[in-house]
Design a protein around this motif. Sequence first.
Motif, PDB file in Angstrom:
ATOM      1  N   TYR A  28       0.866  -1.133  -0.250  1.00 12.88           N
ATOM      2  CA  TYR A  28       0.021   0.077   0.266  1.00 12.88           C
ATOM      3  C   TYR A  28       0.820   1.152  -0.054  1.00 12.88           C
ATOM      4  O   TYR A  28       1.817   1.040   0.636  1.00 12.88           O
ATOM      5  CB  TYR A  28      -0.999  -0.182   1.288  1.00 12.88           C
ATOM      6  CG  TYR A  28      -1.904   1.251   1.161  1.00 12.88           C
ATOM      7  CD1 TYR A  28      -3.146   1.330   0.540  1.00 12.88           C
ATOM      8  CD2 TYR A  28      -1.658   2.252   2.026  1.00 12.88           C
ATOM      9  CE1 TYR A  28      -3.639   2.370   0.474  1.00 12.88           C
ATOM     10  CE2 TYR A  28      -2.515   3.440   2.046  1.00 12.88           C
ATOM     11  CZ  TYR A  28      -3.443   3.503   0.837  1.00 12.88           C
ATOM     12  OH  TYR A  28      -4.228   4.535   0.937  1.00 12.88           O
ATOM     13  N   GLY A  30       2.762   4.695   0.570  1.00 12.39           N
ATOM     14  CA  GLY A  30       3.304   5.623   1.813  1.00 12.39           C
ATOM     15  C   GLY A  30       4.792   6.073   1.688  1.00 12.39           C
ATOM     16  O   GLY A  30       5.583   5.114   1.288  1.00 12.39           O
ATOM     17  N   GLU A  54      -1.861  -2.227   4.296  1.00 20.22           N
ATOM     18  CA  GLU A  54      -0.624  -3.039   4.622  1.00 20.22           C
ATOM     19  C   GLU A  54      -0.895  -4.219   5.191  1.00 20.22           C
ATOM     20  O   GLU A  54      -0.150  -5.421   5.018  1.00 20.22           O
ATOM     21  CB  GLU A  54       0.137  -2.180   5.403  1.00 20.22           C
ATOM     22  CG  GLU A  54       0.679  -0.955   5.047  1.00 20.22           C
ATOM     23  CD  GLU A  54      -0.354   0.204   5.025  1.00 20.22           C
ATOM     24  OE1 GLU A  54      -1.492   0.289   5.538  1.00 20.22           O
ATOM     25  OE2 GLU A  54      -0.013   1.529   4.664  1.00 20.22           O
ATOM     26  N   LYS A  76       5.294   2.144   4.300  1.00 19.73           N
ATOM     27  CA  LYS A  76       5.856   2.843   5.210  1.00 19.73           C
ATOM     28  C   LYS A  76       5.626   2.593   6.855  1.00 19.73           C
ATOM     29  O   LYS A  76       5.027   1.585   6.860  1.00 19.73           O
ATOM     30  CB  LYS A  76       5.337   4.460   5.255  1.00 19.73           C
ATOM     31  CG  LYS A  76       3.962   4.720   5.509  1.00 19.73           C
ATOM     32  CD  LYS A  76       3.610   6.341   5.496  1.00 19.73           C
ATOM     33  CE  LYS A  76       4.329   7.077   6.382  1.00 19.73           C
ATOM     34  NZ  LYS A  76       4.583   8.484   5.946  1.00 19.73           N
ATOM     35  N   GLY A  79       2.398   1.764   8.223  1.00  9.35           N
ATOM     36  CA  GLY A  79       1.962   0.873   7.730  1.00  9.35           C
ATOM     37  C   GLY A  79       2.439  -0.593   8.677  1.00  9.35           C
ATOM     38  O   GLY A  79       1.571  -1.468   8.346  1.00  9.35           O
ATOM     39  N   GLN A 113       2.853  10.929  10.412  1.00  6.74           N
ATOM     40  CA  GLN A 113       2.035  11.561  11.672  1.00  6.74           C
ATOM     41  C   GLN A 113       2.916  11.097  12.901  1.00  6.74           C
ATOM     42  O   GLN A 113       2.375  11.482  13.925  1.00  6.74           O
ATOM     43  CB  GLN A 113       0.790  10.972  11.608  1.00  6.74           C
ATOM     44  CG  GLN A 113       0.530   9.266  11.666  1.00  6.74           C
ATOM     45  CD  GLN A 113       0.403   8.705  10.595  1.00  6.74           C
ATOM     46  OE1 GLN A 113       1.123   9.011   9.651  1.00  6.74           O
ATOM     47  NE2 GLN A 113      -0.550   7.775  10.474  1.00  6.74           N
ATOM     48  N   TYR A 365      -5.855  15.940   2.707  1.00  6.89           N
ATOM     49  CA  TYR A 365      -6.927  17.087   3.179  1.00  6.89           C
ATOM     50  C   TYR A 365      -6.704  17.209   4.721  1.00  6.89           C
ATOM     51  O   TYR A 365      -7.350  18.051   5.241  1.00  6.89           O
ATOM     52  CB  TYR A 365      -8.320  16.357   3.084  1.00  6.89           C
ATOM     53  CG  TYR A 365      -8.424  14.908   3.456  1.00  6.89           C
ATOM     54  CD1 TYR A 365      -7.864  13.824   2.494  1.00  6.89           C
ATOM     55  CD2 TYR A 365      -8.728  14.426   4.664  1.00  6.89           C
ATOM     56  CE1 TYR A 365      -7.898  12.592   2.848  1.00  6.89           C
ATOM     57  CE2 TYR A 365      -8.526  13.298   5.202  1.00  6.89           C
ATOM     58  CZ  TYR A 365      -8.159  12.228   4.140  1.00  6.89           C
ATOM     59  OH  TYR A 365      -8.095  10.723   4.520  1.00  6.89           O
ATOM     60  N   MET A 382      -4.711   6.666   9.638  1.00  4.21           N
ATOM     61  CA  MET A 382      -5.750   6.218   8.579  1.00  4.21           C
ATOM     62  C   MET A 382      -6.991   5.437   8.948  1.00  4.21           C
ATOM     63  O   MET A 382      -6.682   4.414   9.838  1.00  4.21           O
ATOM     64  CB  MET A 382      -5.028   5.364   7.289  1.00  4.21           C
ATOM     65  CG  MET A 382      -3.926   6.391   6.749  1.00  4.21           C
ATOM     66  SD  MET A 382      -3.196   5.324   5.164  1.00  4.21           S
ATOM     67  CE  MET A 382      -4.626   5.622   4.093  1.00  4.21           C
ATOM     68  N   GLY A 409     -10.625  10.761   2.978  1.00  3.87           N
ATOM     69  CA  GLY A 409     -10.336  10.608   1.581  1.00  3.87           C
ATOM     70  C   GLY A 409     -10.600   9.084   1.062  1.00  3.87           C
ATOM     71  O   GLY A 409     -10.980   8.150   1.875  1.00  3.87           O
ATOM     72  N   ASP A 410     -11.036   8.985  -0.269  1.00  3.15           N
ATOM     73  CA  ASP A 410     -11.432   7.911  -0.807  1.00  3.15           C
ATOM     74  C   ASP A 410     -10.374   6.699  -0.837  1.00  3.15           C
ATOM     75  O   ASP A 410     -10.829   5.717  -0.225  1.00  3.15           O
ATOM     76  CB  ASP A 410     -11.701   7.977  -2.183  1.00  3.15           C
ATOM     77  CG  ASP A 410     -10.571   8.823  -3.181  1.00  3.15           C
ATOM     78  OD1 ASP A 410      -9.756   9.464  -2.534  1.00  3.15           O
ATOM     79  OD2 ASP A 410     -10.634   8.724  -4.587  1.00  3.15           O
ATOM     80  N   GLY A 442      -4.143  10.828  -3.562  1.00  4.65           N
ATOM     81  CA  GLY A 442      -3.357  12.082  -4.039  1.00  4.65           C
ATOM     82  C   GLY A 442      -2.124  12.502  -3.261  1.00  4.65           C
ATOM     83  O   GLY A 442      -1.077  12.666  -3.654  1.00  4.65           O
ATOM     84  N   THR A 444       0.147  10.692  -1.859  1.00 10.78           N
ATOM     85  CA  THR A 444       1.458   9.787  -1.968  1.00 10.78           C
ATOM     86  C   THR A 444       1.780   9.981  -3.465  1.00 10.78           C
ATOM     87  O   THR A 444       2.645   9.083  -4.044  1.00 10.78           O
ATOM     88  CB  THR A 444       1.211   8.443  -1.684  1.00 10.78           C
ATOM     89  OG1 THR A 444      -0.099   7.937  -1.905  1.00 10.78           O
ATOM     90  CG2 THR A 444       1.348   8.424  -0.044  1.00 10.78           C
TER      91      THR A 444
HETATM   92  C1  LIG Z   1      -1.136   3.051   7.640  1.00 14.69           C
HETATM   93  C2  LIG Z   1      -0.534   4.142   6.647  1.00 14.69           C
HETATM   94  N1  LIG Z   1      -0.371   3.955   5.441  1.00 14.69           N
HETATM   95  C3  LIG Z   1       0.065   4.758   4.448  1.00 14.69           C
HETATM   96  C4  LIG Z   1       0.264   5.994   4.841  1.00 14.69           C
HETATM   97  C5  LIG Z   1       0.572   6.929   3.719  1.00 14.69           C
HETATM   98  N2  LIG Z   1      -0.636   8.001   3.353  1.00 14.69           N
HETATM   99  C6  LIG Z   1      -1.175   9.000   3.942  1.00 14.69           C
HETATM  100  S1  LIG Z   1      -2.549   9.547   3.484  1.00 14.69           S
HETATM  101  C7  LIG Z   1      -2.478   8.433   2.179  1.00 14.69           C
HETATM  102  C8  LIG Z   1      -3.632   8.108   1.438  1.00 14.69           C
HETATM  103  C9  LIG Z   1      -4.212   9.566   0.929  1.00 14.69           C
HETATM  104  O1  LIG Z   1      -5.245   9.265  -0.171  1.00 14.69           O
HETATM  105  P1  LIG Z   1      -6.811   9.727  -0.064  1.00 14.69           P
HETATM  106  O2  LIG Z   1      -7.423   9.275   1.343  1.00 14.69           O
HETATM  107  O3  LIG Z   1      -7.538   9.394  -0.891  1.00 14.69           O
HETATM  108  O4  LIG Z   1      -6.656  11.320   0.234  1.00 14.69           O
HETATM  109  P2  LIG Z   1      -6.121  12.260  -0.828  1.00 14.69           P
HETATM  110  O5  LIG Z   1      -4.751  12.586  -0.372  1.00 14.69           O
HETATM  111  O6  LIG Z   1      -6.029  11.887  -2.322  1.00 14.69           O
HETATM  112  O7  LIG Z   1      -6.665  13.584  -0.444  1.00 14.69           O
HETATM  113  C10 LIG Z   1      -1.478   7.428   2.457  1.00 14.69           C
HETATM  114  C11 LIG Z   1      -1.280   6.488   1.384  1.00 14.69           C
HETATM  115  C12 LIG Z   1      -0.126   6.378   6.170  1.00 14.69           C
HETATM  116  N3  LIG Z   1       0.097   7.803   6.505  1.00 14.69           N
HETATM  117  N4  LIG Z   1      -0.555   5.496   7.139  1.00 14.69           N
END
Ligand SMILES: Cc1ncc(C[n+]2csc(CCOP(=O)(O)OP(=O)(O)O)c2C)c(N)n1
Length: 579
Positions: A28, A30, A54, A76, A79, A113, A365, A382, A409-410, A442, A444
Motif C-alpha cells: 500500500y 506511503g 498494509e 511506510k 503501515g 504522523q 485534506y 488512517m 479521503g477515498d 493524492g 502519495t
Molecule cells: C498506515 C498508513 N499507510 C499509508 C500512509 C501514507 N498515506 C497517507 S494519506 C494516504 C492516502 C491519501 O489518499 P486519500 O485518502 O484518497 O486522500 P487524498 O490525499 O487523495 O486527499 C496514504 C497512502 C499512512 N499515513 N498511514
Amino acid sequence: MAEKKIMLGNEAIARGAYEAGVKVSSAYPGTPSTEISENVVKYDGIYAEWAPNEKVAMEVAIGASIAGVRSLCSMKMVGVNVASDPLYTISYSGVNGGLVLVAADDPGLYSSQNEQDSRCVARVAQVPVLEPSDSQEAKDFTKLAFELSEKYDCPVMVRTTTRLAHSQGVVELCDRVEVDDKPYVRDIKKNVMMPAMAKGRHLIVEQRLKDMAEDACTMSCNKVEYNSTKVGVITEGIPYQYVKEAMPDASVLKLGLVHPLPRKLIEEFASKVDELYIVEELEPLVEEQVRSWGIKCHGKDLLTIQGEYSANMLRERLLGQKVETDEAAQVPPRPPILCPGCPHRSTFSVISELKMHAAGDIGCYTLGAIAPLNVIDTTVCMGSSISTLHGMEKAKGKDYIKDWVAVIGDSTFLHTGINSLLNMVYNKATGTVIILDNSTTGMTGHQEHAATGKTLAGEATYAVDLVDLCHALGVKSVSVVNAFDTEKLKETIKAEVAKDEVSVIISQAPCALLKTNISHHKCKPLSDKCKKCGMCLKMGCPAITKNADGTISIDDTLCNGCGLCMSKCKFEAIEKVEV
Ligand SMILES: Cc1ncc(C[n+]2csc(CCOP(=O)(O)OP(=O)(O)O)c2C)c(N)n1
C-alpha cells in the motif's frame, strides 16, 4: 563489465527484488516507500499490486511465500502497525519461499504522523532486520534478505529511511536469478498458529535469533573498518555516511544486520577503542543492548532521538566543532497548502461556513486543520476519523455531534474506513461521514486504488462503487455531490447532520493534478468591481494574492479555473474565462 545505473534507494530495492527472483509483490503506498512498488511493477516475471492496506499486502506476500515463491511487501513505517498482526505470527510460522518486508522509516517527519522506529517493531516481532546505507546496499541487502529468510526460516525486514529511499547512488546490475518454486508441504505445526503449535514455534523463534546473532559476527554485511583506535563508532544505515564524512579518522563498526546484534563482534570492537560512540537515528536500540552488556558508550546522551542526523550534527555534538551555516543557502520555508483547484478546499469552505468541526483523517485534506481553513480538529491515523466521531457520540450523545462531521479521503476510506463505518451502523450511531472522493490516492502521488478502475500495472479492473459499498454496510442515506457545488453541498450537509441515522456524503471532484483533469478555464479578477472584502482570500488558494491597493491578482499559471473564489465573491468581481 557489469552495467551500472544511478538509482534511488527505492529503485534499487525493486531491482534487488527482481534480481532475487521475487515473483509476487503487494504493497500500500506511503512515503517514503511508494516508489518501490512503482518500480517493481516494471519488471517482467513479478506480479505486483496495490492492496487496500498494509495488513492485506503482508498477508498476500505470506500466501505467496507459503505457496513456495519469493515474495515482497513494502510499506511506510506506520503501515507496519497495520500489518503487525500477521507479521507477529508469521514470525512464528516462518516461510516457504523467502519473505521480505521493506519498512520505510521517516526520521525528521517529512511526511508522517509520528516518528516511530520500525526496528522496535521487528524486535518485538522477533524478526531480523537489515539496514542498507546506500543504493548499492539497498539492492544487495534486499537480495541478502531473501537468502536469510530462507536460511533461517523467517520473514526478514529491510529497514530504510527517507534519506536513503529518495537519494540516488550508483548501482551495479546483475541478472535475475530464477529461483525454483519450493514445493508446498502441508505442515500444520508450522502453518496453523493455534496455542499448541505456537508454543513450540516460539521456542524455535528464540533459538533462531540466538543462532543468527552468533552467525552475525561473521556475516559480511557487518564490517569493521579499523582506523585510529582513539574513537570507535558503531553505526548503521544512512548515519554511516555522516560518520565517514564527519569522523574520517575514527574506527567504524558498520552494522548491516541491525537485529539481532553480533555481540562478540561488538565486544571485540569496543575493547579496541578508547571511546565508543553509537550513531543510530531514532531509538537507542543498539545503544541499549550494548550498554546492557556492560560496555560504556556515548549515544543519545549527545545525540537526539527526534529527527534526522547530518554530518554537521556529528561535528557539533560529538567533536565539539562549531559549524557555520550558510543562511543564504537555506531553502526558504514554505507552508504546506492545498493545491489551487483542489476539491477539498471547496468542501472545507462549506464546513467552515457552517461553523462545523471535522474529525479528520490522513491525506492531502489533513491540511484542512490549518489556517485559513481551520476545519479539521482531530487526526490520528488512517481510518480514524469515522471511529473518532463515533466515540464522541457515544461519550456525549447525538446532540453533541450535530456540529461535527467526519472527513476521509477515498483511498483512506478503502484502507481502514470501511470497518469504522460498519461499526457506526452496527452500533446505531447518527453521525455524518463525508468521503472526499478525488478519484485517486493524492497525497502519495496518485496511486490507483480499488475504486479507480485501474491496477498498479495500469490495467482496467473492477471499480468498487462507493455508494453501493456504503449501502452494503447498512448506510441508508448516501448522497453524491459535486465538491464545487457549494450551495448543494451546504444544503446536503445541513440535512444529513440533522438526521437521526448514519449518513454518508460523497463529495466528488477529481484531484486538480490528475493528468486526466485538464481545465479549459481560468479565473480572472475584475478590479473595477472588487470591493476589497477579502472573501476570496479566505480559502487560502495559492493562486490568489492581495495587491497593495487591496484588490486581488490571480496567477494564471497556478489557477485551474475551479471557480471556488468566484462562488465566494458577492460582487461578481471574478469571472471565468476560457483558455
Ligand atoms: C498506515 C498508513 N499507510 C499509508 C500512509 C501514507 N498515506 C497517507 S494519506 C494516504 C492516502 C491519501 O489518499 P486519500 O485518502 O484518497 O486522500 P487524498 O490525499 O487523495 O486527499 C496514504 C497512502 C499512512 N499515513 N498511514
